[in-house]
Design an enzyme around this catalytic site. Structure first.
Site, short mmCIF file in Angstrom:
data_model
loop_
_atom_site.label_atom_id
_atom_site.label_comp_id
_atom_site.label_asym_id
_atom_site.label_seq_id
_atom_site.Cartn_x
_atom_site.Cartn_y
_atom_site.Cartn_z
N HIS A 85 -3.17 -2.26 11.67
CA HIS A 85 -2.09 -1.75 10.84
C HIS A 85 -2.64 -0.68 9.90
O HIS A 85 -3.82 -0.70 9.54
CB HIS A 85 -1.48 -2.87 9.99
CG HIS A 85 -0.74 -3.90 10.78
ND1 HIS A 85 0.21 -4.72 10.19
CD2 HIS A 85 -0.78 -4.25 12.09
CE1 HIS A 85 0.71 -5.54 11.11
NE2 HIS A 85 0.12 -5.28 12.26
N ARG A 86 -1.77 0.19 9.50
CA ARG A 86 -2.13 1.18 8.48
C ARG A 86 -2.52 0.44 7.19
O ARG A 86 -1.84 -0.51 6.78
CB ARG A 86 -0.92 2.09 8.24
CG ARG A 86 -1.20 3.35 7.49
CD ARG A 86 0.03 4.24 7.50
NE ARG A 86 -0.15 5.44 6.71
CZ ARG A 86 0.78 6.37 6.58
NH1 ARG A 86 1.95 6.21 7.17
NH2 ARG A 86 0.55 7.43 5.84
#
Length: 216
Positions: A85-86
């Site tokens: 995930h970012r």
């Protein structure tokens, strides 16, 4: 007299159909698997192996590379870069995958953590339930204990275990490891392996390796 099982058969021993040579399964993009590497699964068909490669999206370009003569036990799982995930913002929640307007914050490939290819050397044994995280390299001849999670590289001929996995000890002394890496027996042809099977499975001394290195 045969000198090796048929490396081109999915089930080299038809009496043990819980074990298959996984490079004979239908191919998958960005996955490379060497000859004689097998997956064993007593709960499901070993043909389900690809289900154990998770979050592997072709557009990201990361590869899973597994060498020759590896032993992969039931439940071995490879987590690939698509699981990331970012992380630079206040939240890691992946709003974009749910659409409904949230897709406006779809990250670019460059904004996602990317650990690179996952590489498993030759003659590696991964125990039951091992999880390998993205971008890890596990060196030739290494052993990873059951139910371990591998989050960083494992050196050749090391025994690693735990969550996160740490090196427990080396399988051999430095001289033997250096000679084994020079020998690269997994690159021999089938006849040569057959002629020296006893030494490969029973010996652990430097003198034997030095003699094998002198073979044509």
């Amino acid at each position: 007299m045969p000198v090796s099982p048929d490396k081109n058969k999915l089930y080299p021993n038809e009496q043990i159909r819980s074990v298959c040579y996984i490079n004979n399964l239908p191919g998958r993009p960005n996955v490379e698997i060497g000859d004689y590497t097998y997956y064993s699964d007593n709960g499901r068909s070993p043909e389900s192996f690809y289900d154990n490669i998770q979050h592997h999206y072709e557009f990201l370009g990361d590869k899973l590379i597994i060498g020759k003569f590896c032993a992969l036990a039931e439940g071995v799982t490879f987590i690939m870069n698509g699981a990331n995930h970012r992380m630079e913002g206040f939240t890691t929640y992946p709003f974009n995958i749910f659409a409904g307007g949230w897709e406006k914050v779809t990250p670019t490939k460059e904004q996602l953590p990317f650990k690179g290819d996952t590489i498993i050397g030759n003659d590696v044994w991964l125990g039951q339930g091992v999880t390998v995280m993205p971008g890890v390299t596990i060196g030739h001849g290494a052993i990873v204990a059951a139910n371990s999670t591998v989050v960083k590289d494992v050196e050749p001929y090391a025994i690693a275990g735990g969550n996160p996995a740490r090196t427990i000890r080396k399988r051999f002394d430095d001289e033997v490891i250096s000679l084994l890496l020079e020998l690269q027996w997994w690159s021999w042809d089938e006849q040569k392996i057959f002629e020296h099977l006893e030494e490969l499975v029973s010996s652990s001394d430097a003198d034997t390796l030095k003699r094998l290195l002198k073979l044509p």
